[in-house]
Write a protein that holds these residues in place. Structure first.
Motif, PDB file in Angstrom:
ATOM      1  N   LYS A 124       0.829  -1.186   0.000  1.00  0.00           N
ATOM      2  CA  LYS A 124       0.000   0.000   0.000  1.00  0.00           C
ATOM      3  C   LYS A 124       0.880   1.259   0.000  1.00  0.00           C
ATOM      4  N   ILE A 175       4.144   5.677  -5.575  1.00  0.00           N
ATOM      5  CA  ILE A 175       4.031   5.736  -7.029  1.00  0.00           C
ATOM      6  C   ILE A 175       3.029   6.814  -7.441  1.00  0.00           C
ATOM      7  N   GLN A 176       1.912   6.843  -6.739  1.00  0.00           N
ATOM      8  CA  GLN A 176       0.888   7.824  -7.087  1.00  0.00           C
ATOM      9  C   GLN A 176       1.378   9.256  -6.845  1.00  0.00           C
ATOM     10  N   VAL A 177       2.043   9.448  -5.706  1.00  0.00           N
ATOM     11  CA  VAL A 177       2.534  10.793  -5.378  1.00  0.00           C
ATOM     12  C   VAL A 177       3.558  11.254  -6.422  1.00  0.00           C
ATOM     13  N   PHE A 195       3.819  10.332  -9.472  1.00  0.00           N
ATOM     14  CA  PHE A 195       3.102  10.612 -10.709  1.00  0.00           C
ATOM     15  C   PHE A 195       2.508  12.025 -10.688  1.00  0.00           C
ATOM     16  N   VAL A 196       1.857  12.342  -9.548  1.00  0.00           N
ATOM     17  CA  VAL A 196       1.234  13.666  -9.437  1.00  0.00           C
ATOM     18  C   VAL A 196       2.297  14.763  -9.530  1.00  0.00           C
ATOM     19  N   ASP A 217       2.467   1.724  -3.359  1.00  0.00           N
ATOM     20  CA  ASP A 217       1.472   2.252  -4.296  1.00  0.00           C
ATOM     21  C   ASP A 217       1.268   3.750  -4.095  1.00  0.00           C
ATOM     22  N   LEU A 218       1.246   4.138  -2.835  1.00  0.00           N
ATOM     23  CA  LEU A 218       1.040   5.548  -2.517  1.00  0.00           C
ATOM     24  C   LEU A 218       2.190   6.384  -3.079  1.00  0.00           C
TER      25      LEU A 218
END
Ligand SMILES: Nc1ncnc2c1ncn2[C@@H]1O[C@H](COP(=O)(O)OP(=O)(O)OP(=O)(O)O)[C@@H](O)[C@H]1O
Ligand SMILES: [Mg+2]
Lengths: 258, 260
Positions: free
Chosen positions: A3, A9-11, A13-14, A6-7
């Motif tokens: 988790k 990776i998302q950050v 990306f943003v 994943d977080l």
């Protein structure tokens, strides 16, 4: 652990998206493509300055949507209860739901304008329209799939119709009710903003009107972006701050979803 | 002893796929208060159907009297305990599951509700699990809660449809012992359906056999020494009688209702 990864990776990306945005905006300097700091400053300005009272607009929108959601949910509950208790009502209502659920609220606007007028009532009708059909679908679905054993346990206690609906059918269908509310909310929120933009200044102007004014009256593109950011923020708050919390406090705690 | 339940000429047919199938034909049965009646019978013979008629879940022909009143709808004086583990409401805690029926029947005082639910959860050895949700319990524990929930209502008669059938043998034995203890302590009136002869002989004060065509063909008072073990005198004969009976070999003269 996963988790967490994943977080990250998302950050990342943003952040990458933000940087690209920023570079492009700075290099081209287009009116319709302001840089992030300009948007952010504009948002702060709108929060604090009387000339762009964005929170007032937002508040109006939220008020309309709450009213619409409340009335829509109540209607959906009444009609769904009726359609599981009466066969004839059930088949007719099913037909009505399938027809209207396919109809985008905005397509109804011209008719609403001519019959009701360009006012808050039209907006309310539109929000109710976006909420009532998907919620009814989910409610009826949930009621129909209520396990027989709960129904019989309830009957064994001598529950009346209201007791069965509130004591058995609603809690047992909570998962599908919640997803119905989610769909209803998402449609209503989008429908509302589109309607506000088309109507222009209704009696109590919402965030859609703000966007429209920013574009046509104030010619203030950063404010348009600021409003869009706000719309997204509200969406995120509702999704994670409200729906997710309700889910955690109910169906997840009850073991009714994986 | 006074009469708890009287079934007179109970007939029940189902129609499915356009075919009418008569399940019960003029069945007669009288149950006294404090009797623990176990019903054995081959699968599909109509045991659950009979129980569901008594519970008021099904329409039927004939008359059923419960404590002198005609049965025409479900009521809390006849509480059903199902075989399915998932009969508890998953949205309520263990304690709330036990309290909910009491609330519905008019007990509003929180302290009183708490006292009753604690008392009955203790009887089924679930003290400490009050705040759990059903999904956090094992199958055996869920059945215990279902029993506590039924007991707490103090119904005239408890209807149990193979409540232990889906449990493993060890848990099943344990729950049988618990239920036996409770039923003697509380002087319960019970109809208990099972496929298991050992279970019927252990729990029942009276054991019935329903035949393939929905008649009660054996009706015996269980005089075996308690607690019932395979080693007690007469166990083997009783076991044989019902085991043969389940295969269709029952003494024909026993047909019809037992007359004491
Ligand atoms: N709702 C229904 N519709 C049609 N037929 C039914 C219905 N319920 C039961 N039956 C039929 O009635 C017969 C008796 O069913 P019932 O459930 O009473 O059997 P049972 O003795 O409890 O069996 P088991 O020991 O397997 O639980 C079966 O043949 C079944 O197919
Ligand atoms: Mg059965």
């Amino acid at each position: 652990m996963r988790k967490y990864r994943d977080l990250i990776i998302q950050v990342v990306f943003v952040i990458v998206c933000g940087v690209c945005w920023q570079l492009y905006a700075k290099s081209r300097n287009l009116m319709g493509f302001p840089s992030l700091d300009v948007i952010f400053n504009r948002l702060v300005y709108c929060f604090t300055n009387e000339r762009r009272p964005i929170l007032q607009y937002l508040f109006n929108s939220i008020l309309s949507i709450l009213k619409g959601l409340g009335i829509g949910a109540l209607l959906a509950l009444i009609f769904s209860s009726l359609s599981v208790s009466s066969h004839v009502f059930g088949i007719l209502y099913n037909l009505v739901v399938s027809v209207f659920d396919l109809l985008p609220g905005v397509a109804l606007l011209p008719i609403l304008m001519i019959t009701i007028g360009a006012n808050d009532t039209s907006i309310l009708v539109l929000v109710i329209h976006s909420v009532v059909w998907p919620m009814s679908r989910n409610l009826i679905d949930g009621f129909r799939t209520t396990p027989q054993i709960y129904v019989e346990s309830g009957r064994n206690l001598g529950l009346n119709i209201a007791g069965m609906v509130f004591g058995i059918y609603i809690p047992s269908s909570f998962a599908s009710i919640l997803s119905g509310v989610k769909v209803g909310w998402a449609r209503a929120w989008r429908g509302l903003i589109s309607a506000e933009m088309i109507f222009g200044a209704a009696q109590s102007a919402g965030i859609g009107v703000f966007i429209n004014n920013a574009r046509t009256v104030w010619i203030d593109y950063p404010a348009v972006y600021a409003a869009i950011v706000l719309v997204i923020v509200v969406g995120v708050i509702v999704e994670y701050g409200i729906f997710l919390q309700i889910e955690k406090a109910t169906i997840r705690k009850w073991g009714m979803v994986r | 002893m006074s009469e708890a339940l009287r079934i007179e000429n109970l007939s029940k047919a189902f129609e499915s796929q356009g075919v009418r199938k008569q399940i019960l034909h003029k069945l007669n049965l009288t149950i006294e208060e404090r009797e623990f009646v176990c019903v054995l019978g081959p699968s599909g013979c109509g045991k659950s159907t009979m129980l569901r008629c008594v519970a008021g879940f099904e329409k039927y022909e004939g008359v059923i009297y419960c404590n002198g009143k005609v049965v025409n709808k479900p009521s809390t004086d006849r509480i059903m305990v199902f075989q399915d583990y998932n009969q508890l409401f998953p949205w309520k805690t263990v304690e709330a599951n036990v309290q909910y029926p009491l609330k519905v029947t008019g007990i509003k005082d929180k302290k009183e509700l708490k006292r009753i639910s604690d008392e009955y959860l203790a009887k089924v050895n679930l003290t400490g699990y009050q705040r759990y949700y059903p999904h956090e319990l094992s199958g055996g524990m869920k059945q215990r809660v279902a029993i506590a929930k039924a007991l707490a209502l103090k119904p005239g008669i408890i209807l149990m449809d193979e409540p232990f059938a889906a449990l493993d043998a060890i848990t099943r034995n344990k729950l049988q012992r618990e239920l036996y203890q409770i039923s003697t302590d509380e002087q319960l009136t019970v109809i208990f359906i099972t496929h298991n002869i050992q279970e019927a002989l252990t729990l029942g004060t009276r054991v019935l056999l329903m035949s393939e065509d929905g008649d009660i063909v054996i009706d015996r008072i269980n005089t075996l020494e308690k607690p019932v073990k395979p080693s007690v005198k007469g166990y083997g004969e009783m076991w044989d009688l019902f085991s043969q009976g389940l295969e269709g070999n029952y003494p024909r003269e026993n047909r019809g209702e037992r007359r004491a």
